[in-house]
Motif scaffolding. Structure first.
Motif, PDB file in Angstrom:
ATOM      1  N   ARG A   4       0.854  -1.172   0.000  1.00 51.57           N
ATOM      2  CA  ARG A   4       0.000   0.000   0.000  1.00 51.57           C
ATOM      3  C   ARG A   4       0.897   1.230   0.000  1.00 51.57           C
ATOM      4  NH1 ARG A   4      -3.691   0.877   5.034  1.00 51.57           N
ATOM      5  NH2 ARG A   4      -2.180   2.414   5.598  1.00 51.57           N
ATOM      6  N   GLN A   5       0.551   2.210  -0.779  1.00 46.12           N
ATOM      7  CA  GLN A   5       1.347   3.422  -0.878  1.00 46.12           C
ATOM      8  C   GLN A   5       0.724   4.509  -0.012  1.00 46.12           C
ATOM      9  OE1 GLN A   5       1.672   5.775  -4.645  1.00 46.12           O
ATOM     10  NE2 GLN A   5       3.689   4.805  -4.646  1.00 46.12           N
ATOM     11  N   ILE A   6       1.547   5.141   0.800  1.00 48.96           N
ATOM     12  CA  ILE A   6       1.102   6.253   1.637  1.00 48.96           C
ATOM     13  C   ILE A   6       1.757   7.515   1.107  1.00 48.96           C
ATOM     14  CG2 ILE A   6       1.097   7.248   3.944  1.00 48.96           C
ATOM     15  CD1 ILE A   6       1.204   4.433   5.041  1.00 48.96           C
ATOM     16  N   ILE A   7       0.942   8.533   0.860  1.00 45.90           N
ATOM     17  CA  ILE A   7       1.432   9.796   0.305  1.00 45.90           C
ATOM     18  C   ILE A   7       1.256  10.897   1.350  1.00 45.90           C
ATOM     19  CG2 ILE A   7       1.118  11.528  -1.504  1.00 45.90           C
ATOM     20  CD1 ILE A   7       0.016   9.220  -3.260  1.00 45.90           C
ATOM     21  N   TYR A   8       2.337  11.608   1.608  1.00 38.11           N
ATOM     22  CA  TYR A   8       2.320  12.758   2.515  1.00 38.11           C
ATOM     23  C   TYR A   8       2.509  14.010   1.673  1.00 38.11           C
ATOM     24  CZ  TYR A   8       3.226   9.295   6.157  1.00 38.11           C
ATOM     25  OH  TYR A   8       3.154   8.217   6.993  1.00 38.11           O
ATOM     26  N   ARG A   9       1.509  14.847   1.622  1.00 34.36           N
ATOM     27  CA  ARG A   9       1.610  16.125   0.912  1.00 34.36           C
ATOM     28  C   ARG A   9       2.319  17.142   1.806  1.00 34.36           C
ATOM     29  NH1 ARG A   9       0.290  14.804  -3.957  1.00 34.36           N
ATOM     30  NH2 ARG A   9      -1.664  13.720  -4.251  1.00 34.36           N
ATOM     31  N   GLN A  10       2.653  18.263   1.251  1.00 34.61           N
ATOM     32  CA  GLN A  10       3.435  19.281   1.942  1.00 34.61           C
ATOM     33  C   GLN A  10       2.845  19.677   3.299  1.00 34.61           C
ATOM     34  OE1 GLN A  10       3.857  23.503   0.518  1.00 34.61           O
ATOM     35  NE2 GLN A  10       5.766  22.633  -0.264  1.00 34.61           N
ATOM     36  N   ASP A  11       1.536  19.787   3.400  1.00 38.22           N
ATOM     37  CA  ASP A  11       0.916  20.222   4.655  1.00 38.22           C
ATOM     38  C   ASP A  11       0.960  19.161   5.757  1.00 38.22           C
ATOM     39  OD1 ASP A  11      -0.878  18.630   3.250  1.00 38.22           O
ATOM     40  OD2 ASP A  11      -2.634  19.666   4.035  1.00 38.22           O
ATOM     41  N   ARG A  12       1.317  17.913   5.433  1.00 37.18           N
ATOM     42  CA  ARG A  12       1.389  16.836   6.423  1.00 37.18           C
ATOM     43  C   ARG A  12       2.824  16.426   6.754  1.00 37.18           C
ATOM     44  NH1 ARG A  12      -1.454  11.889   4.509  1.00 37.18           N
ATOM     45  NH2 ARG A  12      -0.862  11.188   6.569  1.00 37.18           N
ATOM     46  N   ILE A  13       3.812  17.134   6.215  1.00 41.07           N
ATOM     47  CA  ILE A  13       5.203  16.715   6.388  1.00 41.07           C
ATOM     48  C   ILE A  13       5.863  17.344   7.617  1.00 41.07           C
ATOM     49  CG2 ILE A  13       7.502  16.766   5.350  1.00 41.07           C
ATOM     50  CD1 ILE A  13       6.089  16.593   2.604  1.00 41.07           C
ATOM     51  N   ILE A  63       9.313  20.736  -1.102  1.00 42.25           N
ATOM     52  CA  ILE A  63       8.822  19.360  -1.263  1.00 42.25           C
ATOM     53  C   ILE A  63       7.391  19.371  -1.783  1.00 42.25           C
ATOM     54  CG2 ILE A  63       8.353  17.184  -0.080  1.00 42.25           C
ATOM     55  CD1 ILE A  63      10.448  18.052   2.019  1.00 42.25           C
ATOM     56  N   ASP A  64       7.156  18.622  -2.856  1.00 39.57           N
ATOM     57  CA  ASP A  64       5.798  18.441  -3.365  1.00 39.57           C
ATOM     58  C   ASP A  64       5.094  17.351  -2.570  1.00 39.57           C
ATOM     59  OD1 ASP A  64       3.542  18.658  -5.129  1.00 39.57           O
ATOM     60  OD2 ASP A  64       4.262  16.841  -6.130  1.00 39.57           O
ATOM     61  N   GLN A  65       5.771  16.194  -2.421  1.00 39.48           N
ATOM     62  CA  GLN A  65       5.194  15.089  -1.663  1.00 39.48           C
ATOM     63  C   GLN A  65       6.280  14.100  -1.270  1.00 39.48           C
ATOM     64  OE1 GLN A  65       2.386  12.911  -4.029  1.00 39.48           O
ATOM     65  NE2 GLN A  65       3.845  12.437  -5.622  1.00 39.48           N
ATOM     66  N   ILE A  66       5.961  13.311  -0.262  1.00 41.07           N
ATOM     67  CA  ILE A  66       6.794  12.182   0.141  1.00 41.07           C
ATOM     68  C   ILE A  66       5.895  10.968   0.113  1.00 41.07           C
ATOM     69  CG2 ILE A  66       8.060  11.093   2.035  1.00 41.07           C
ATOM     70  CD1 ILE A  66       8.902  13.870   2.948  1.00 41.07           C
ATOM     71  N   TYR A  67       6.357   9.889  -0.518  1.00 33.14           N
ATOM     72  CA  TYR A  67       5.545   8.680  -0.508  1.00 33.14           C
ATOM     73  C   TYR A  67       6.390   7.467  -0.164  1.00 33.14           C
ATOM     74  CZ  TYR A  67       7.099   7.920  -5.365  1.00 33.14           C
ATOM     75  OH  TYR A  67       7.845   7.733  -6.494  1.00 33.14           O
ATOM     76  N   CYS A  68       5.731   6.492   0.446  1.00 32.57           N
ATOM     77  CA  CYS A  68       6.404   5.261   0.847  1.00 32.57           C
ATOM     78  C   CYS A  68       5.429   4.101   0.665  1.00 32.57           C
ATOM     79  CB  CYS A  68       6.901   5.343   2.286  1.00 32.57           C
ATOM     80  SG  CYS A  68       5.607   5.612   3.492  1.00 32.57           S
ATOM     81  N   GLU A  69       5.984   2.906   0.636  1.00 32.85           N
ATOM     82  CA  GLU A  69       5.161   1.710   0.486  1.00 32.85           C
ATOM     83  C   GLU A  69       5.266   0.887   1.757  1.00 32.85           C
ATOM     84  OE1 GLU A  69       6.476  -0.338  -3.006  1.00 32.85           O
ATOM     85  OE2 GLU A  69       5.528   1.113  -4.341  1.00 32.85           O
ATOM     86  N   ILE A  70       4.133   0.359   2.197  1.00 30.98           N
ATOM     87  CA  ILE A  70       4.134  -0.541   3.341  1.00 30.98           C
ATOM     88  C   ILE A  70       3.527  -1.863   2.898  1.00 30.98           C
ATOM     89  CG2 ILE A  70       4.042   1.291   5.078  1.00 30.98           C
ATOM     90  CD1 ILE A  70       1.059   0.671   5.388  1.00 30.98           C
TER      91      ILE A  70
END
Length: 74
Positions: A4-13, A63-70
Motif C-alpha cells: 500500500r502506498q502512503i502519500i504525505y503532501r506538503q501540509d502533512r510533512i 517538497i511536493d510530496q513524500i511517498y512510501c510503500e508498506i
C-alpha cells in the motif's frame, strides 16, 4: 501479501514523526525524485540519507510530496 502506498503532501510533512527512519521517495517541486531514509523531520526542513550515505536537506516548501510503500497482509 500486498503493498500500500502512503502519500504525505506538503501540509502533512512538517513535524510528522511518523516519517522518521522510513524508507521513502521524496518528490521536489521541480519533479526530482530522491530515494532514501528520513533521518530528521523538523517544522521547516527534512533530512534524507541516501544509499551512498549522503545526507540531503530539503525545506518543507521545496517538497511536493513524500511517498512510501508498506506491506500489507492482503
Amino acid at each position: 501479501m500486498g503493498k500500500r502506498q502512503i502519500i504525505y503532501r506538503q501540509d502533512r510533512i512538517g513535524g510528522n514523526q511518523d516519517l522518521l527512519n522510513r524508507e521513502v521517495n521524496l518528490v521536489t517541486n521541480e519533479a526530482r525524485v530522491w530515494h532514501g531514509t528520513i533521518t530528521t523531520v523538523g517544522s521547516s526542513e527534512v533530512e534524507l540519507k541516501d544509499a551512498r550515505s549522503g545526507k540531503h536537506r530539503f525545506a518543507i516548501n521545496q517538497i511536493d510530496q513524500i511517498y512510501c510503500e508498506i506491506k500489507t497482509d492482503y
